[in-house]
Design an enzyme around this catalytic site. Structure first.
Site, PDB file in Angstrom:
ATOM      1  N   GLU A   1       0.805  -1.225   0.000  1.00 10.72           N
ATOM      2  CA  GLU A   1       0.000   0.000   0.000  1.00 10.72           C
ATOM      3  C   GLU A   1       0.835   1.270   0.000  1.00 10.72           C
ATOM      4  OE1 GLU A   1      -0.589  -2.643   1.849  1.00 10.72           O
ATOM      5  OE2 GLU A   1      -2.501  -3.330   1.058  1.00 10.72           O
TER       6      GLU A   1
ATOM      7  N   HIS B   1     -11.661  -5.539   8.613  1.00 10.50           N
ATOM      8  CA  HIS B   1     -12.122  -5.145   7.288  1.00 10.50           C
ATOM      9  C   HIS B   1     -13.264  -4.128   7.393  1.00 10.50           C
ATOM     10  CE1 HIS B   1      -9.878  -8.665   6.010  1.00 10.50           C
ATOM     11  NE2 HIS B   1     -10.081  -8.355   4.753  1.00 10.50           N
TER      12      HIS B   1
END
Ligand SMILES: Cc1ncc(C[n+]2csc(CCOP(=O)(O)OP(=O)(O)O)c2C)c(N)n1
Ligand SMILES: Cc1ncc(C[n+]2csc(CCOP(=O)(O)OP(=O)(O)O)c2C)c(N)n1
Ligand SMILES: [Mg+2]
Ligand SMILES: [Mg+2]
Lengths: 350, 325, 350, 325
Positions: free
Chosen positions: B60, B129
């Site tokens: 990321e 999540h």
């Protein structure tokens, strides 16, 4: 493993590559190295006088800084770290802006140069260089990107992610690592368990080169070759330039705490990159023994002029910190600018 | 106008912008052939190829970092982070660079980057999540942060974000991707970044929310209308910059306010909204402003999700409280 | 480069290492692999019925999961990823807790096992394993730590930082990378430009081994050897276990979008790790052809029992999400617990 | 009792705890032979050796991440991050793991880790060496966050942090390391994590602050005493958990409040304090609460530092404003 990665050398005893640097370029490199040394010494003095803030000199690293940057085209993108003042002005940043930057008055990247603001968080600019390189390729431009960083920088996650991206996307980018032996007080031997840094390139399918970082012409040539590789779609190159940080990490650092003065011996005197280049150029016949003193004098003049210009520059406008944060100032920020305007404090200090 | 869900609206925005803006590139994990784990980039790889719709390695920081480089280098990158919780490895790029490069380069460089992030909970996702980390982003100078709660705003805000010269973090409430359809113009249009949306007018109390909580707010407002309570709902939509004027106007009218968000209460964005109200509508306030937020514990496994996140009953209790205060 | 890293193999045609696994252990490994396959298939069914949430099966990876974990001592620390249910129960996590975990009812690490909660953010647990290993050494314990992760995990910065730390501190840690060919839809060939993952170990002075990840006994042996290396102060090992993800990434994934069904061929049938091990054990004479059916039946029973137990477990107490966030509940949090108690909502759903 | 500065007080706490707690280890960049860039670990490497005072590679995520492992593995690690701005590469460890492991392991594991971070501005440091990112940390469930503003609190809080079974982020205001000396007991003692400190009593207005801003608050309070304004100063000292009771009590008494912090205003911790006051002292408030904070722009180069950070004149203006409101 170290044997697999011989030092690329052009000048001096162990030379293993022919000199392909034009005389004019070689002389320019020498002059800029002298300028950088002069600048560093002057700025250290200014720091001691309290006229500039904490300063990271690159004394001892002039060959790596200047030799590498000299091989770039003016259109190439540069992503420097905080120590790369030499690479900055070599790549076109007006000299007196570099001084202004050291004085806490702003960015290091004024002028037309394709240089990002010097990156402070270690290695965080390496992905930027990858993205710039990918943009160049996508836009069909004949340019590469180069990132400068240190030995300590190889330990950060961003180093890894950037080199891996570069490998996967075959980005036209050069990772120029100046292994100056130290990350503040941590020697490279405690930074990583590998004998070289360049071998890390193998983890990414990235071409690796290890160069004598105190050999300015070798530094020039490896970057020139890496550029050609990148432009010829040969992908990224990681260069480890072996050099040494002669001075403190910054003016706030006291290296006697962690290394003996003797450790400098192999890197100074005849091994000083400026001395090495001067001797070689004289020997090669492109410079006379009379020239260096003139070059030093000229450098001192340029530095003094730039410093004077910077010291006499007006105080910063306090509102300038709001400038260009956004393309258009949002309302809430405009209200804060009004609040600042109400401050009776004078404009920000130098 | 066809009725489409938010995921489709976003997909439309991306496709139409890819078509009109050749500098636009998309990058992220699984955004290519797979079309994104929420299918927001579905079909784009097939149409525009792997050079413009780039599956990246799983990293990321490099996704955001390289996209910063691309943006400065002349492209218009739209990066996708797979879930809000996986933005964290990239926060150094966001905090250290994304919003600073404009100022640090004295305006020489702008960073027209959009970072799209599926955001929030409510769909029984695996652990980690379902985070809602908007507050740290809003605290970051030099960037913009938006979050749509309708398909219409989703498309219009995404187009505006892509055209914005400055970096925009674009939060996409996971729970709303496929929750209902609404009519959305087939053509390109923009929803300006900044103004909030008055989602429902009312006179007794102002509910201020964003993202999926706007649906909870509207649902609660509807339920309480039956009890004769008139609830106004302000959907912030743009978190940074924030529409302080609309917030103030609403609370000046109602005199009472409740802020609802999914993130944990302490140091969440609710505090900012409370402060804004305080600063602009203090003299109109008839009761203390209440915050309804997730509890200050880590987002639990999904068996707890329904009671961890704000519930209709908690929002109602808060409304009753401010009405009684 | 791939040739420099031959696959370590114990069973089958290309075997290049002698079998040193005791018969009892080998049979236990087989039984646990069957259990894992059975568990995965059952859980996929439960997911389709809406009784458990998104689930990541490890079908095809049983040899790597179970073989590796079987070589650990019960005292060793394990830092698993979300897919490593097999390693979990192999290392002592009660089986029905693994099911509860899949049902969103909590942590995967109940029981006495030295297992961290499964890590969700890719590779972020690798530094934990390094720290655990450093703690073991500092406290004079005869234990190692092992971290499980995937091919995609090698791209994250934390992979790099962890391996570099491990190299520098010579931590007694094992990095067990299951290269199952895919990171969701991204093939390993687009994850990195290197032909192998194991070669990345060279960037850290970490010992590297590449093993046939569908050869359970080879996986056992390389981990056993890495343990000995670590305990003998030989430092960390990175193992690349070459295997294949036969199923979807998770039950939410549709692999037909990005890979043809033919891609499974080299990894199924006779190459299925369960089939390979069963054939070999029969051939070696430690298992009769009659045993496998019994082992499968027993596995089905165990799985059904555990699932039943889990499905019949009481709903979670809603307050339990506050438990053990802190050793002592701070006042502000206590107030929030009271707020929760006022909620008329029933206890949290299953 | 000898008078010592904050850096020395911290150094003392570490040395004495190293001596009494054999499981204590220190790790970070340059903490060994160099004694830390601010010399807070000076002398410890010489006394306790490189096995307990570990210079690490330059990698913050691994520093925090490995320290998490050490803490679970039975050690008592104290990690140093060199400057607040260099915590960002480690935020994934903090947001994803540090505060979650207690809950995620259902109490099986605790993480007794202290992360020390030099913090804040005011010393003409190079760019990005002066951030104040406390708000995102306070927003993170499962951790504690403290920041001393006196040498006495520095030593006592650090001892308490090391002994705490839970993770503590320990922020050290750079500007205060060597700003003045105070008497500090030579022996070990604890300052409990949680309670705020009433730094000055007053009756007209409550100034709420932490870290270096407490000095600014006290200085302003002193200056305004001359004008007959009686300012109470609450030094939060523990940001998470926060002493809501003392904040409420002070504002109930004075009826007016100003919050001062170094971080940018928007979504800074000031909003949380405002909300706490609002919720617990609304009916006592005689005027809107004001926030004095850094402007919402990236921390500028040091030539601007003096006007970027809250100034005495801005704090005074805010106080006059709440008194007039
Ligand atoms: C992410 C991050 N961590 C820590 C620092 C503090 N710091 C500044 S320079 C430095 C050492 C860098 O060493 P190296 O990469 O070898 O470069 P050099 O200074 O030798 O040029 C450190 C730790 C930083 N700037 N960024
Ligand atoms: C930091 C982070 N980014 C993204 C994700 C989303 N994600 C979950 S699994 C996965 C792929 C992982 O691939 P690999 O490491 O090969 O492991 P595998 O799933 O194949 O076992 C991704 C991208 C995540 N969990 N964490
Ligand atoms: Mg260095
Ligand atoms: Mg994989």
């Amino acid at each position: 493993m170290a044997e697999e990665w011989p030092l690329y050398r052009v000048i001096g005893d162990g030379a293993n590559h022919p000199d392909r640097v034009e005389a004019e370029v070689a002389k320019r490199i020498y002059a800029q190295m002298v300028l950088l040394r002069t600048f560093d010494e002057k700025t250290i003095t200014l720091q001691r006088q309290g006229r500039v803030g904490t300063f990271p000199p690159s004394i001892g690293q002039e060959a790596a800084e200047i030799g590498s940057a000299a091989a770039l085209s003016k259109d190439d993108w540069m992503a420097p770290s905080y120590r790369d003042h030499g690479a900055l002005f070599m790549h076109g940043v007006p000299f007196h802006h570099v001084v202004l930057f050291a004085m806490g008055k702003g960015s290091s990247i004024d002028g037309e140069a394709f240089v990002l603001p010097s990156s402070i968080p270690i290695s965080s600019h390496l992905p930027h260089a990858v993205g710039l390189a990918m943009a160049c390729r996508r836009l069909g431009e004949e340019r590469v990107a180069i990132a400068y960083f240190g030995d300590g920088g190889t330990s950060e996650g961003d180093f890894h992610e950037a080199l891996n991206f570069a490998g996967v996307f075959k980005a036209p980018v050069i990772f120029f690592c100046q292994n100056n032996g130290w990350a503040i007080s941590v020697p490279v031997s405690r930074q990583t368990a590998t004998p070289t840094l360049v071998q890390k390139s193998q983890a990414y399918g990235v071409h690796g080169v290890r160069v004598d970082g105190n050999d300015a012409l070798a530094c020039y040539q490896v970057v020139a070759e890496a550029r050609e590789r990148a432009l010829g779609d040969g992908g990224p190159t990681m260069i480890e330039a072996l050099t040494y940080r002669i001075g403190p990490h910054t003016t706030a650092d006291d290296p006697t705490r962690y290394r003996p003065p003797e450790s400098l011996a192999p890197w100074t005197g005849d091994n000083d990159p400026l001395v090495r280049l001067a001797q070689y150029l004289v020997q090669r016949g492109v410079m006379t023994v009379e020239e260096p003193p003139a070059i030093w004098a000229e450098a001192r003049q340029r530095v003094n002029r730039a410093v004077e210009e910077a010291l006499n520059s007006p105080p910063v406008r306090k509102e300038a910190m709001f400038d260009s944060v956004y393309a258009e100032v949002p309302d809430a920020l405009a209200a804060q600018m009004e609040d600042l305007a109400e401050e009776e404090a004078p404009d920000a200090r130098n | 106008m066809p009725a489409i869900n938010m995921a489709t609206a976003l997909n439309q925005a991306l496709g139409q912008m890819m078509n009109t803006e050749p500098r636009l590139v998309i990058l992220g994990e699984d955004v290519g052939q797979n079309g994104g784990v929420f299918r927001v980039t579905a079909g784009l790889w097939e149409t525009y190829g792997a050079e413009r719709v780039m599956d990246t390695p799983l990293a990321e920081s490099a996704i955001v970092g390289s996209a910063i480089g691309m943006a400065i280098g002349g492209l218009r990158p739209v990066a996708e982070i797979q879930f809000m919780g996986f933005l964290y490895p990239a926060l150094n790029q966001i905090f250290s660079h994304l919003g600073r490069l404009g100022q640090r380069s004295r305006g020489k460089f702008r960073v027209p980057l959009v970072v799209r992030i599926p955001y929030g909970g409510g769909i029984r996702a695996p652990e980690q999540h379902a985070d809602s980390a908007e507050a740290p982003l809003v605290h970051t100078a030099g960037i913009k942060v938006v979050v749509p709660s309708t398909p219409y705003d989703a498309k219009g805000l995404l187009v505006a974000a892509i055209e914005d010269p400055d970096p925009v973090i674009f939060l996409e409430p996971i729970r709303l991707y496929r929750l209902g359809r609404a009519e959305v113009p087939a053509d390109l249009y923009r929803v300006r970044i900044g103004p909030a949306r008055l989602a429902r007018t009312g006179s007794d109390v102002s509910l201020i929310s964003w993202g999926a909580m706007t649906h909870l707010a509207l649902q609660t407002a509807e339920a309480m209308a039956g009890d004769g309570v008139s609830v106004e709902v302000v959907d912030l939509r743009s978190l940074k910059p924030m529409d302080e004027a609309m917030i103030a106007e609403s609370v000046r009218k109602t005199g009472r306010a409740v802020v609802v968000h999914e993130a944990p209460r302490t140091a969440g964005l609710g505090g900012e909204v409370v402060s804004v109200i305080q600063e602009h509508a203090f003299w109109w306030l008839k009761a203390p402003i209440r915050r309804v937020a997730a509890y200050d514990v880590p987002y639990p496994p999904y068996a707890w999700e329904d009671v961890y996140l704000p519930t209709p009953s908690r929002v109602m209790r808060a409304i009753r409280q401010v009405l009684q205060d």
